[in-house]
Design an enzyme around this catalytic site. Structure first.
Site, PDB file in Angstrom:
ATOM      1  N   ASP A  51       9.499   2.061 -24.644  1.00 21.85           N
ATOM      2  CA  ASP A  51       8.260   1.432 -24.164  1.00 21.85           C
ATOM      3  C   ASP A  51       7.131   2.392 -24.520  1.00 21.85           C
ATOM      4  O   ASP A  51       7.383   3.548 -24.900  1.00 21.85           O
ATOM      5  CB  ASP A  51       8.341   1.240 -22.629  1.00 21.85           C
ATOM      6  CG  ASP A  51       7.064   0.635 -22.055  1.00 21.85           C
ATOM      7  OD1 ASP A  51       6.457  -0.241 -22.704  1.00 21.85           O
ATOM      8  OD2 ASP A  51       6.649   1.049 -20.951  1.00 21.85           O
ATOM      9  N   SER A  52       5.896   1.928 -24.357  1.00 21.02           N
ATOM     10  CA  SER A  52       4.765   2.830 -24.574  1.00 21.02           C
ATOM     11  C   SER A  52       4.820   3.998 -23.597  1.00 21.02           C
ATOM     12  O   SER A  52       4.196   5.026 -23.823  1.00 21.02           O
ATOM     13  CB  SER A  52       3.456   2.068 -24.367  1.00 21.02           C
ATOM     14  OG  SER A  52       3.403   1.608 -23.030  1.00 21.02           O
ATOM     15  N   TYR A  68      -0.320   1.096 -25.180  1.00 20.46           N
ATOM     16  CA  TYR A  68      -0.308   0.299 -26.416  1.00 20.46           C
ATOM     17  C   TYR A  68      -1.234  -0.915 -26.289  1.00 20.46           C
ATOM     18  O   TYR A  68      -1.644  -1.487 -27.282  1.00 20.46           O
ATOM     19  CB  TYR A  68       1.104  -0.266 -26.680  1.00 20.46           C
ATOM     20  CG  TYR A  68       2.142   0.692 -27.228  1.00 20.46           C
ATOM     21  CD1 TYR A  68       1.846   2.013 -27.524  1.00 20.46           C
ATOM     22  CD2 TYR A  68       3.444   0.234 -27.461  1.00 20.46           C
ATOM     23  CE1 TYR A  68       2.832   2.860 -28.019  1.00 20.46           C
ATOM     24  CE2 TYR A  68       4.424   1.067 -27.973  1.00 20.46           C
ATOM     25  CZ  TYR A  68       4.118   2.384 -28.247  1.00 20.46           C
ATOM     26  OH  TYR A  68       5.090   3.211 -28.747  1.00 20.46           O
ATOM     27  N   GLY A  69      -1.495  -1.300 -25.044  1.00 22.00           N
ATOM     28  CA  GLY A  69      -2.145  -2.584 -24.771  1.00 22.00           C
ATOM     29  C   GLY A  69      -3.495  -2.800 -25.412  1.00 22.00           C
ATOM     30  O   GLY A  69      -3.925  -3.928 -25.607  1.00 22.00           O
ATOM     31  N   CYS A  73       8.944  -3.470 -23.802  1.00 23.42           N
ATOM     32  CA  CYS A  73       7.482  -3.492 -23.803  1.00 23.42           C
ATOM     33  C   CYS A  73       7.041  -4.844 -24.365  1.00 23.42           C
ATOM     34  O   CYS A  73       7.401  -5.185 -25.497  1.00 23.42           O
ATOM     35  CB  CYS A  73       6.987  -2.349 -24.691  1.00 23.42           C
ATOM     36  SG  CYS A  73       5.200  -2.349 -24.963  1.00 23.42           S
ATOM     37  N   THR A  77       4.034  -5.750 -25.190  1.00 27.16           N
ATOM     38  CA  THR A  77       3.032  -5.589 -26.247  1.00 27.16           C
ATOM     39  C   THR A  77       3.713  -5.295 -27.580  1.00 27.16           C
ATOM     40  O   THR A  77       3.375  -5.889 -28.608  1.00 27.16           O
ATOM     41  CB  THR A  77       2.069  -4.436 -25.863  1.00 27.16           C
ATOM     42  OG1 THR A  77       1.714  -4.567 -24.487  1.00 27.16           O
ATOM     43  CG2 THR A  77       0.827  -4.454 -26.715  1.00 27.16           C
ATOM     44  N   GLU A  95       1.504   4.714 -15.347  1.00 29.69           N
ATOM     45  CA  GLU A  95       1.898   5.801 -16.244  1.00 29.69           C
ATOM     46  C   GLU A  95       1.688   7.157 -15.573  1.00 29.69           C
ATOM     47  O   GLU A  95       2.433   8.098 -15.782  1.00 29.69           O
ATOM     48  CB  GLU A  95       1.043   5.690 -17.520  1.00 29.69           C
ATOM     49  CG  GLU A  95       1.566   6.391 -18.740  1.00 29.69           C
ATOM     50  CD  GLU A  95       2.997   6.020 -19.103  1.00 29.69           C
ATOM     51  OE1 GLU A  95       3.383   4.860 -19.011  1.00 29.69           O
ATOM     52  OE2 GLU A  95       3.730   6.943 -19.475  1.00 29.69           O
ATOM     53  N   CYS A 117       3.911  -7.417 -18.197  1.00 35.29           N
ATOM     54  CA  CYS A 117       3.879  -6.034 -18.717  1.00 35.29           C
ATOM     55  C   CYS A 117       4.889  -5.266 -17.880  1.00 35.29           C
ATOM     56  O   CYS A 117       4.875  -5.370 -16.639  1.00 35.29           O
ATOM     57  CB  CYS A 117       2.489  -5.443 -18.561  1.00 35.29           C
ATOM     58  SG  CYS A 117       2.414  -3.660 -18.844  1.00 35.29           S
ATOM     59  N   THR A 118       5.755  -4.517 -18.543  1.00 34.80           N
ATOM     60  CA  THR A 118       6.843  -3.876 -17.792  1.00 34.80           C
ATOM     61  C   THR A 118       6.329  -2.841 -16.777  1.00 34.80           C
ATOM     62  O   THR A 118       6.992  -2.569 -15.777  1.00 34.80           O
ATOM     63  CB  THR A 118       7.860  -3.235 -18.755  1.00 34.80           C
ATOM     64  OG1 THR A 118       7.163  -2.442 -19.722  1.00 34.80           O
ATOM     65  CG2 THR A 118       8.673  -4.300 -19.470  1.00 34.80           C
ATOM     66  N   HIS A 119       5.149  -2.289 -17.036  1.00 33.92           N
ATOM     67  CA  HIS A 119       4.597  -1.336 -16.065  1.00 33.92           C
ATOM     68  C   HIS A 119       4.321  -2.009 -14.709  1.00 33.92           C
ATOM     69  O   HIS A 119       4.426  -1.379 -13.658  1.00 33.92           O
ATOM     70  CB  HIS A 119       3.282  -0.744 -16.584  1.00 33.92           C
ATOM     71  CG  HIS A 119       3.450   0.350 -17.592  1.00 33.92           C
ATOM     72  ND1 HIS A 119       3.839   0.122 -18.885  1.00 33.92           N
ATOM     73  CD2 HIS A 119       3.264   1.692 -17.482  1.00 33.92           C
ATOM     74  CE1 HIS A 119       3.876   1.281 -19.544  1.00 33.92           C
ATOM     75  NE2 HIS A 119       3.543   2.253 -18.713  1.00 33.92           N
TER      76      HIS A 119
HETATM   77  N1  DGL Z   1       4.595  -1.684 -20.777  1.00 35.25           N
HETATM   78  C1  DGL Z   1       3.903  -2.300 -21.838  1.00 35.25           C
HETATM   79  C2  DGL Z   1       4.101  -3.814 -21.866  1.00 35.25           C
HETATM   80  O1  DGL Z   1       5.056  -4.330 -21.332  1.00 35.25           O
HETATM   81  C3  DGL Z   1       2.472  -2.017 -22.091  1.00 35.25           C
HETATM   82  C4  DGL Z   1       1.679  -1.005 -21.412  1.00 35.25           C
HETATM   83  C5  DGL Z   1       0.671  -0.420 -22.356  1.00 35.25           C
HETATM   84  O2  DGL Z   1       1.041   0.525 -23.032  1.00 35.25           O
HETATM   85  O3  DGL Z   1      -0.461  -0.925 -22.428  1.00 35.25           O
HETATM   86  O4  DGL Z   1       3.317  -4.515 -22.487  1.00 35.25           O
END
Ligand code: DGL
Length: 262
Positions: free
Chosen positions: A11-12, A43-44, A74, A76, A152, A184-186
């Site tokens: 993931d990012s 990454y978003g 992820c 994204t 994060e 988004c997994t976060h």
């Molecule tokens: N966890 C990532 C997702 O599921 C993105 C978070 C990011 O890096 O912006 O899209």
């Protein structure tokens, strides 16, 4: 034997740990390698070529370590590169995407909110997915800049995180949504905070478990499942080891060792 090789997950940053937890639960014999690209998160808000370049570096590292399958934990990165990588690399890739289908299965008023990164919401893949269902439900897309960064940094309950959540959730609640997709997994790590802020009648959709179940199916179909001797989890980061380790310990509620991704 290929079955004994590891599963790579990336993931990012730390968001994909929400998927990793389910994978470890369902596949306790597998050896897992988790890469948090924390040195390059988020990454978003990046363009597709940047996400592709980062995903390629990590994929090739995981392949060099003998990964038999890769989970792109992820949304994204999945939206940007999964089809290309499936064609280019000779192993199965499992990705994550906003759970619109499960949301449609549970919505009662057909108003569904989708929280995701700008990158996911503006991707061709997501737009195709939402077009497919456009006739039957109302999808309200909410990009959530800044939210993944809070997770994060392990900041789940700070005033800044709560303020961001209040802002994004109130926009969705104004649309009378009865279902919110965590795209988004976060955001899976903010479920408790989100649940406190929304009406009891709103349901959250988180596909982390379903991704792990899909991985099990793929491993079985490809005869790649490891079935004996307990597995290990190794964590890697491209960012600060100290910070990533502190965040992972906080999110998983246990002490882990994080290695530097060479
Ligand atoms: N966890 C990532 C997702 O599921 C993105 C978070 C990011 O890096 O912006 O899209």
């Amino acid at each position: 034997m290929k079955n004994n090789q590891s599963i790579g997950i990336f993931d990012s940053g730390v968001g994909g740990l929400s998927v990793l937890q389910h994978i470890h639960q369902l596949l306790p014999f597998e050896n897992l390698m988790y890469v948090a690209d924390s040195g390059h998160a988020p990454y978003g808000c990046q363009d597709e070529s940047y996400i592709e370049q980062r995903s390629r570096v990590i994929t090739e590292h995981l392949l060099a370590q003998g990964a038999k399958t890769i989970v792109i934990a992820c949304n994204t990165a999945t939206a940007s590169i999964i089809e290309k990588f499936r064609q280019q690399y000779g192993i199965p890739f499992i990705g994550v995407e906003p759970g619109i289908k499960p949301a449609i299965a549970i919505t009662k008023n057909n108003n569904i909110g989708v929280m995701a990164t700008t990158g996911t919401l503006f991707s061709d893949r997501y737009n195709e997915l939402s077009r497919r269902f456009a006739g039957s439900v109302n999808l309200y897309n909410q990009s959530c800049p800044g939210l993944a960064d809070q997770v994060e940094s392990g900041l789940l309950d700070t005033p800044e995180t709560i303020k961001l959540l209040e802002k994004y959730l109130s926009l969705l609640m104004a649309k009378q949504v009865d279902t919110i997709v965590l795209g988004c997994t976060h955001y899976s790590f903010l479920k408790v905070q989100i649940q406190k802020m929304i009406n009891d009648s709103i349901q959250l959709v988180d596909t982390s478990r379903a991704i792990a179940e899909q991985l099990v199916r793929v491993l079985e179909q490809e005869a790649l499942k490891k079935t004996s001797e307990s597995g290990s989890i190794r964590y890697f980061t491209t960012g600060s080891i100290k910070n990533t380790q502190a965040t992972i310990n906080r999110l998983l509620n246990r002490e882990v060792v994080v290695n530097c991704l060479p």
